[in-house]
Design a protein around this motif. Sequence first.
Motif, PDB file in Angstrom:
ATOM      1  N   ALA A 198      49.313  49.339  37.737  1.00  8.26           N
ATOM      2  CA  ALA A 198      50.595  49.977  37.419  1.00  8.26           C
ATOM      3  C   ALA A 198      50.537  50.685  36.076  1.00  8.26           C
ATOM      4  N   ALA A 199      49.866  50.049  35.091  1.00 12.69           N
ATOM      5  CA  ALA A 199      49.755  50.673  33.765  1.00 12.69           C
ATOM      6  C   ALA A 199      48.922  51.946  33.821  1.00 12.69           C
ATOM      7  N   TRP A 200      47.883  51.948  34.632  1.00 13.92           N
ATOM      8  CA  TRP A 200      47.015  53.122  34.734  1.00 13.92           C
ATOM      9  C   TRP A 200      47.664  54.224  35.566  1.00 13.92           C
ATOM     10  N   ARG A 201      48.455  53.820  36.573  1.00 16.07           N
ATOM     11  CA  ARG A 201      49.023  54.783  37.506  1.00 16.07           C
ATOM     12  C   ARG A 201      50.117  55.641  36.873  1.00 16.07           C
ATOM     13  N   THR A 202      50.722  55.180  35.792  1.00 18.56           N
ATOM     14  CA  THR A 202      51.787  55.942  35.161  1.00 18.56           C
ATOM     15  C   THR A 202      51.298  57.267  34.600  1.00 18.56           C
ATOM     16  N   GLY A 203      50.002  57.354  34.322  1.00 18.68           N
ATOM     17  CA  GLY A 203      49.461  58.586  33.758  1.00 18.68           C
ATOM     18  C   GLY A 203      49.610  58.682  32.258  1.00 18.68           C
ATOM     19  N   ARG A 204      50.291  57.738  31.647  1.00 15.68           N
ATOM     20  CA  ARG A 204      50.498  57.767  30.205  1.00 15.68           C
ATOM     21  C   ARG A 204      49.287  57.232  29.451  1.00 15.68           C
ATOM     22  N   THR A 205      48.482  56.402  30.124  1.00 13.13           N
ATOM     23  CA  THR A 205      47.322  55.803  29.466  1.00 13.13           C
ATOM     24  C   THR A 205      46.106  55.974  30.357  1.00 13.13           C
ATOM     25  N   GLY A 206      44.946  56.023  29.732  1.00  8.78           N
ATOM     26  CA  GLY A 206      43.706  56.051  30.485  1.00  8.78           C
ATOM     27  C   GLY A 206      43.313  54.644  30.899  1.00  8.78           C
ATOM     28  N   LEU A 207      42.230  54.577  31.657  1.00 19.02           N
ATOM     29  CA  LEU A 207      41.777  53.274  32.136  1.00 19.02           C
ATOM     30  C   LEU A 207      41.369  52.365  30.980  1.00 19.02           C
ATOM     31  N   GLY A 208      40.693  52.939  29.982  1.00 20.37           N
ATOM     32  CA  GLY A 208      40.265  52.132  28.850  1.00 20.37           C
ATOM     33  C   GLY A 208      41.440  51.531  28.101  1.00 20.37           C
ATOM     34  N   GLN A 209      42.476  52.322  27.886  1.00 23.50           N
ATOM     35  CA  GLN A 209      43.644  51.818  27.171  1.00 23.50           C
ATOM     36  C   GLN A 209      44.396  50.794  28.018  1.00 23.50           C
ATOM     37  N   ALA A 210      44.424  51.018  29.335  1.00 23.68           N
ATOM     38  CA  ALA A 210      45.076  50.044  30.220  1.00 23.68           C
ATOM     39  C   ALA A 210      44.342  48.714  30.190  1.00 23.68           C
ATOM     40  N   LEU A 211      43.003  48.783  30.177  1.00 20.03           N
ATOM     41  CA  LEU A 211      42.229  47.540  30.083  1.00 20.03           C
ATOM     42  C   LEU A 211      42.484  46.841  28.754  1.00 20.03           C
ATOM     43  N   HIS A 212      42.556  47.632  27.675  1.00 16.44           N
ATOM     44  CA  HIS A 212      42.797  47.042  26.362  1.00 16.44           C
ATOM     45  C   HIS A 212      44.158  46.349  26.306  1.00 16.44           C
ATOM     46  N   SER A 213      45.141  46.960  26.967  1.00 10.82           N
ATOM     47  CA  SER A 213      46.478  46.350  26.947  1.00 10.82           C
ATOM     48  C   SER A 213      46.541  45.067  27.769  1.00 10.82           C
ATOM     49  N   HIS A 214      45.517  44.842  28.591  1.00 12.03           N
ATOM     50  CA  HIS A 214      45.481  43.626  29.413  1.00 12.03           C
ATOM     51  C   HIS A 214      44.401  42.655  28.937  1.00 12.03           C
ATOM     52  N   ALA A 215      44.051  42.750  27.661  1.00 10.18           N
ATOM     53  CA  ALA A 215      43.019  41.854  27.122  1.00 10.18           C
ATOM     54  C   ALA A 215      43.437  40.394  27.242  1.00 10.18           C
ATOM     55  N   ARG A 216      44.730  40.124  27.065  1.00 10.88           N
ATOM     56  CA  ARG A 216      45.187  38.726  27.177  1.00 10.88           C
ATOM     57  C   ARG A 216      45.018  38.208  28.598  1.00 10.88           C
ATOM     58  N   HIS A 217      45.282  39.070  29.580  1.00 10.37           N
ATOM     59  CA  HIS A 217      45.107  38.657  30.967  1.00 10.37           C
ATOM     60  C   HIS A 217      43.646  38.308  31.248  1.00 10.37           C
ATOM     61  N   VAL A 218      42.749  39.155  30.738  1.00 12.46           N
ATOM     62  CA  VAL A 218      41.323  38.904  30.948  1.00 12.46           C
ATOM     63  C   VAL A 218      40.908  37.605  30.264  1.00 12.46           C
ATOM     64  N   ALA A 219      41.446  37.366  29.081  1.00 18.34           N
ATOM     65  CA  ALA A 219      41.126  36.121  28.369  1.00 18.34           C
ATOM     66  C   ALA A 219      41.583  34.903  29.167  1.00 18.34           C
ATOM     67  N   VAL A 220      42.752  35.003  29.802  1.00 22.03           N
ATOM     68  CA  VAL A 220      43.247  33.894  30.625  1.00 22.03           C
ATOM     69  C   VAL A 220      42.310  33.646  31.805  1.00 22.03           C
ATOM     70  N   LEU A 221      41.915  34.705  32.486  1.00 20.57           N
ATOM     71  CA  LEU A 221      41.068  34.553  33.667  1.00 20.57           C
ATOM     72  C   LEU A 221      39.684  34.018  33.316  1.00 20.57           C
ATOM     73  N   LEU A 222      39.159  34.394  32.145  1.00 24.26           N
ATOM     74  CA  LEU A 222      37.823  33.946  31.757  1.00 24.26           C
ATOM     75  C   LEU A 222      37.822  32.577  31.088  1.00 24.26           C
ATOM     76  N   SER A 223      38.975  32.093  30.680  1.00 29.21           N
ATOM     77  CA  SER A 223      39.031  30.845  29.911  1.00 29.21           C
ATOM     78  C   SER A 223      38.441  29.633  30.629  1.00 29.21           C
ATOM     79  N   PRO A 224      38.597  29.481  31.964  1.00 32.06           N
ATOM     80  CA  PRO A 224      38.019  28.297  32.611  1.00 32.06           C
ATOM     81  C   PRO A 224      36.526  28.416  32.899  1.00 32.06           C
TER      82      PRO A 224
END
Length: 564
Positions: A198-224
């Motif tokens: 959804a963040a990438w589809r808006t067209g306001r941000t590129g894929l890299g920026q969308a990934l950066h904005s979801h760093a916390r999500h990635v940290a949660v998934l990798l934590s276990p």
Amino acid sequence: MLARQWMSLRWVMALLSLVYAGAVLYVLPFATNDGPVHMSFGRMLGALPEAGTLQAQHYERNGALHPNLAVYGLIAVLLRAMGPEAAEAVVQLVCLLGPVGGMAALVWQFQRRHAWVALFAFPLGLHQLFFLGLYNYCLSVAGFLLSMAALLWMQKRPGAWRTAAPISALYVTYFSHAAGFLAAVLALAAMTALSLAAAWRTGRTGLGQALHSHARHVAVLLSPLPLVVLGALTSSGASVAGLAFGAPLGQRLKSFATLSPLNLQHTPMDRYLAPALAAAILASVGLLALRCVRAWPARRVTGPAAKRGVPRSQSALTLFVALLALALAFPDTMGGGWTHFRRMQMFPYFAGLLCMACLRPPSRVRRALAGLAVAASLALIAGGTWRQHRIKQQLAPMAEVERLVGRHCTVLPLVLDEAGAWADGMASPPKYHPFFQAATRLELGGDRVVLFNYLARLKVYPVQFRPGKDTQALLFHWLPQQQAMAVERVDIAGYEQVSGQAVDYVLQWGPLTSATATLRAEVRRATAGYVPVYAAPGAAVTLYRRAARPGAEPRTRCTVAAAL
């Protein structure tokens, strides 16, 4: 308006919780397949048997970092404060009401205006897995729901410290049971993928920026990941059994569509209530999917609407589809355990409740659905309590058996009738076996060892038999990881010769007439060298003590109870 609805819902949920608590405390506790073994494991892990004791000679701690740990920590703490029956009753209440609290937290974060759908968590908790005594699994269901609620809470406001909530929930889920952990990881991954898209589809941000904005999500998934790696490295290769898909896909779909784990044959109502609950939830999923399909051509994610992120309906449907696919594709036998499909098929129904919350039905329909949830909850808990009361009456001889069996004794239970259909009022046995491991309660005191601890022979539990002490292999000649539990041979002489340990008592559960001709002959042969010391009315339960025999005797430290 929202505050008034929430107050009413809290009162209804509180009253239902009190009904559930009253039922469990009235029976104190519900009789389950594996509950007695979990209580024994929790006691041993809380205070390991001293070297030289009978239990220490038979059991050892499994050093692998398996997920099945959380409930034993809870049991160990409770046993320090109360007796075994009250402690298990508290564990059962946590297993029943934990998913209710988790569902309430999830719906409150997801669609708080329709938090009433959390009422459906009450009947969904009274499934076969609970009565099978799979307390670890029940705790993982609560962890699964809390993990999603915590991730939604994290998404609403920035701040790295909020990441601790879903990570903590994932860790609790991991140490509860692998089923809930896998479902939680899949659900969080799906939610993260949708938010990222959804963040990438808006067209306001590129894929890299969308990934950066979801760093916390990635940290949660990798934590276990460290836990998973450490668990894999410490697990014994013997714990991995062959893969088996189990029932064909058609049977799985039928079982799922009828919510068969809720039909426990407590009362004739069970066979109608389970499909009714399934129909209400699955119809909500279907209606929401139809509405989304119709609205799809006209939907454009631009302007202010884009800032609202992923539509709730899309999230709920995605979770339902992902969890259903996991359940239908998951092998029934894998990793040293079985009956996985029965566990996994419950998770999509909780996602279905999120779909129901997205529909925003009229007040009349909402009241009808809430009424169905409450009525089903009351009917199922009433039927279960009635059945459990009858089972408790049949378990009454265990009190006399515990009084008669001395300290440091081995007890061999021979369960000839697992469901108790021989008793009055039990013509239709439930879909679980409450007497299967009931005798294991003897291990909670007196340094006793019950020679039918089925879970101790499996490598996925934190307590297991010492090498050469697998009683099922020595007594019944069962193979490692054998699923079939039919007793066809009782080799007491072979067990005593190999182990050097005497079988001090034989506990016959169920009348001899309820066994097959082959098993009757084995029981007669096995008890030939024993003398009866107790017989319940109707020969339903008989306790035999080993008689003195000429020649060399196997070692025993068994004391004779004063009453004998």
